[in-house]
Scaffold this motif. Sequence first.
Motif, short mmCIF file in Angstrom:
data_model
loop_
_atom_site.label_atom_id
_atom_site.label_comp_id
_atom_site.label_asym_id
_atom_site.label_seq_id
_atom_site.Cartn_x
_atom_site.Cartn_y
_atom_site.Cartn_z
N LEU A 163 17.40 39.99 37.35
CA LEU A 163 16.76 39.87 38.66
C LEU A 163 16.41 38.42 38.97
O LEU A 163 16.57 37.95 40.10
N PHE A 164 15.91 37.72 37.96
CA PHE A 164 15.57 36.31 38.15
C PHE A 164 16.81 35.50 38.49
O PHE A 164 16.79 34.63 39.38
N THR A 165 17.92 35.79 37.78
CA THR A 165 19.17 35.08 38.04
C THR A 165 19.70 35.39 39.44
O THR A 165 20.10 34.49 40.19
N LEU A 166 19.70 36.68 39.79
CA LEU A 166 20.22 37.08 41.10
C LEU A 166 19.38 36.52 42.24
O LEU A 166 19.89 36.23 43.33
N SER A 167 18.07 36.38 42.00
CA SER A 167 17.17 35.94 43.08
C SER A 167 17.53 34.56 43.59
O SER A 167 17.28 34.24 44.77
N PHE A 168 18.11 33.70 42.77
CA PHE A 168 18.50 32.36 43.20
C PHE A 168 19.43 32.43 44.41
O PHE A 168 19.32 31.65 45.34
N GLN A 169 20.38 33.37 44.35
CA GLN A 169 21.38 33.45 45.40
C GLN A 169 21.03 34.48 46.46
O GLN A 169 21.22 34.22 47.65
N THR A 170 20.51 35.65 46.07
CA THR A 170 20.25 36.70 47.05
C THR A 170 19.12 36.31 48.01
O THR A 170 19.22 36.57 49.22
N VAL A 171 18.07 35.71 47.50
CA VAL A 171 16.98 35.27 48.38
C VAL A 171 17.47 34.18 49.31
O VAL A 171 17.13 34.16 50.51
N LYS A 172 18.28 33.26 48.77
CA LYS A 172 18.83 32.19 49.61
C LYS A 172 19.66 32.77 50.76
O LYS A 172 19.57 32.31 51.91
N ALA A 173 20.47 33.79 50.44
CA ALA A 173 21.31 34.41 51.47
C ALA A 173 20.47 35.20 52.46
O ALA A 173 20.75 35.22 53.67
N ALA A 174 19.39 35.84 51.99
CA ALA A 174 18.57 36.69 52.84
C ALA A 174 17.74 35.89 53.84
O ALA A 174 17.45 36.38 54.94
N VAL A 175 17.35 34.67 53.46
CA VAL A 175 16.49 33.87 54.36
C VAL A 175 17.31 32.94 55.25
O VAL A 175 16.75 32.21 56.07
N ALA A 176 18.65 32.94 55.08
CA ALA A 176 19.50 32.05 55.88
C ALA A 176 19.44 32.44 57.34
O ALA A 176 19.24 33.61 57.72
N ASN A 177 19.64 31.43 58.21
CA ASN A 177 19.61 31.64 59.67
C ASN A 177 20.85 32.44 60.09
O ASN A 177 21.97 32.00 59.90
N PRO A 178 20.67 33.67 60.66
CA PRO A 178 21.83 34.50 61.04
C PRO A 178 22.70 33.86 62.11
O PRO A 178 23.88 34.17 62.24
N VAL A 179 22.13 32.95 62.92
CA VAL A 179 22.92 32.31 63.98
C VAL A 179 24.09 31.54 63.40
O VAL A 179 25.21 31.58 63.91
N ARG A 180 23.84 30.86 62.26
CA ARG A 180 24.90 30.06 61.65
C ARG A 180 26.02 30.94 61.10
O ARG A 180 27.20 30.61 61.19
N SER A 181 25.65 32.10 60.52
CA SER A 181 26.68 32.96 59.94
C SER A 181 27.48 33.72 60.99
O SER A 181 28.61 34.11 60.75
N LEU A 182 26.89 33.91 62.19
CA LEU A 182 27.58 34.67 63.23
C LEU A 182 28.23 33.78 64.28
O LEU A 182 28.90 34.28 65.19
N ARG A 183 28.06 32.48 64.17
CA ARG A 183 28.53 31.56 65.21
C ARG A 183 30.03 31.67 65.43
O ARG A 183 30.52 31.65 66.56
N SER A 184 30.81 31.85 64.33
CA SER A 184 32.26 31.89 64.46
C SER A 184 32.74 33.15 65.14
O SER A 184 33.88 33.25 65.55
N GLU A 185 31.86 34.16 65.29
CA GLU A 185 32.24 35.39 65.95
C GLU A 185 32.12 35.24 67.45
O GLU A 185 32.23 36.16 68.19
#
Length: 824
Positions: free
Chosen positions: A802-824
């Motif tokens: 869980l500690f290892t996964l949290s490095f990446q999953t939390v980073k992905a969860a708090v990312a700004n959705p506008v940036r990930s959806l912009r190409s759509e």
Amino acid sequence: MIKNYFKIALRGFRRHKLFTFINIVGLSIGISAALVIYLIVHFDFTFDKFHKDSDRVYRVTTDYSFAGEVGHNGGVTMALAPALSTEATGIDQVAPFYIYGNVNVLAPNGSSVGNKLKKQSGIIFAEGHYFNIFEYNWVVGNKKTALKDPNTVVLTTKQAKLYFPKLEYADMLGKQLIYDDSLKTTVTGIVEPFKERSDFMAHDFISYITGTTDHYVKDNFEVTQWGNTNSASQLFIKLAPTASAGKLEKQLNVMLNKHNPPTPENKGNTQGLSLQPIGDLHFDQVYGGFDGVRTASKTTLYGLLVIAAFLLMLGCINFINLTTAQASQRAKEIGIRKTMGSRRGQLIMQFLSETFLITLLAVIISVAIAPVILKLFADFVPEGIAINILAQPDLVVFLILLTLLVSGLSGFYPALVLSGYKPVTVLKNQSAGNSSKSRNAWLRKGLTVTQFVIAQFFIMATLLVSKQIYYALHKDLGFKKDAIVNISTPYKSINTDKQQVFMNRIRAIAQIELMSVGGAPPSSGNTNSTTVTYKDGKKEVKIDLQQKFADENYLNVYQIKLLAGRNLRSTDTAGAGNILINNTYAKVLGFRNPNDAIGKQLDYNDKQKTIVGVTADFYQKSLHSPIKPLAILQPGNRKWNNRTFHIALKPQTAGGNEWKTAIAGFEKIWKEIYPDEDFEYTFYDENIAKFYTAEQHTSQLLTWATGLSIFISCLGLLGLAIYTTSQRTKEIGVRKVLGASVAQIVTLLSTELIWLIVLAFVVVTPIAYYAMQKWMENFADRTAISWWIFALSGGGMLTAALFTLSFQTVKAAVANPVRSLRSE
């Protein structure tokens, strides 16, 4: 073409720096572990492989069963060797030798004038035939005649220079050496010591005939006594080319029964002789090797190989998982290259070359860090192991084969998967197709489960071994072991005025609380036993009874409880016939109440002994061995059982140095009374801890393997998490826009991988439990395999994941959705 493969591979590494780093680190750890373990295993398995016709060389050993007790001895009766020449067939050479123990050596015309070389080991009495079986390079002297006459000695070059540093080897011939102040010898030969690894480390070879003629040592040379067996009396034989070891064993036992037939009173007791191949000597855990020579355990070495295989497997699994996970990202590249005419074989070579480059980098890193690992595990690694690529061609071959093996294991399957994509499908859909993705996903899941099965197995094993060691070191053994010092006086001074003076002088030291003089402490590596019979008119109980020799203070020094009767008294001499027994022996005699044993008579070595007390049970050896029937009695005239001082010290004050002061006082008095002897002492609790040195090394090794396996597994988990989140970036953005919380997204991304860890726990638990039970069978008294070992392992692994996964999953969860959806 090959240059092009490597150029494309380097571009791919720069494009996927993180995945490349994870693969290199994972493989480096596995390969470095394999490299160090190879050095250890190769070191031990190459002992005594260089002797000519070594497949025909055997050591004769003794096995016996006495009063139900099975025993083994690496020595034989000295009468056997001379009888072989006339009573046995199929033997090419016979080489008996006698280990002389640690003795003082004086070279009157050498470096030690007036200054003895003390406690020299590696001294044996040997015949000239010894040099026919074990071939040395002779510098000076004649191999055929050097040990023919009494009072002659052959030296190795290293030892000769120690005795006569200023002389040339030729000038050493005829010089005198005196062993233990009495045995005078003349140097008749110099040989070079073995350059190869060998357990035959003798460096002073005194002629065997000397032992039968010299008045000082001939009492130990019982060459006519078939009934006496001494571990110092070693016998090696070389079979004739066509002879059978099995047939010779039968001849040896016929000879033994002929010259030492069982008597009516020894009915049921057996003695036999066995042939041990010289190749087994270095790994012998039954008969014992030579004094001061380290023996290895094949079980431990095979365990090391398994650990190396597991760690390599973890690194390879990481590579396969991450490479197949990236497959869709390389689908378009593969489609274009196939469209341009690349054949599948060329693509496979491209991907294998990438794997080879990563593996080669990992090997280079491993070679660089291997010396550091050897230093970190200096206590575990045998002395003499080092890494030197230029001087070890076998190591170069091993590294080449390891590089090819790891490259093949890690790269072959991903190469097949990636090269198998159809150009039309991947160029149209930018993917490998659903069925292929599904297969790869299931493979990744299976490999991930395998990783965590290995990691959790190591965790469980480490916890159990540590628990057993703690249990052994803290268990009530039936006696006190703290704050007790053991000092043994020189054998020659036993029962002399010197020993009495030493006793009286140290008794006055203020830090001493109580002192006893006798034989071995309650729990030791030494065994002393005799056959004892008890008759009550109805039945006869005859057993092999362990013995401890002690005075009236022994029980009080070690705080051994007395259950019934009284303690020994100073008036209970050997002739008085009063002894103590332990509760186990009382029960063997049929007394449930210890008081009922008081006053009973025992037939003890043809003498009557009276039981005056029954003690509580205590362990006579480590927890590997059960408590056995025991008697405690006065040493009497048995000199060898009356030379150890058992000294209980008063408690130290906080931060005080009272014990150090006491030891300094012992040493000062010792040097005044025994100026020619080195002062040696041990704290008894440290001796007890040495019983479990092998287990402590195992614990160290498992802790190391556990840490590495967790680290590699978590690296792979992090890589999969990075890939998973990158593949689901837009999905995460849509979910956030629709109102999903950070916790919900983290749970979504982590659930699948967490379930794989839970599945690994379910798979590994019964496997680990079975393995733990088998290992615990080595102990007569053992701790329980507690449920919390499995719970802690599973919980700890889950927390780390869980500690290892949290490095990446939390980073992905708090990312700004506008940036990930912009190409759509």
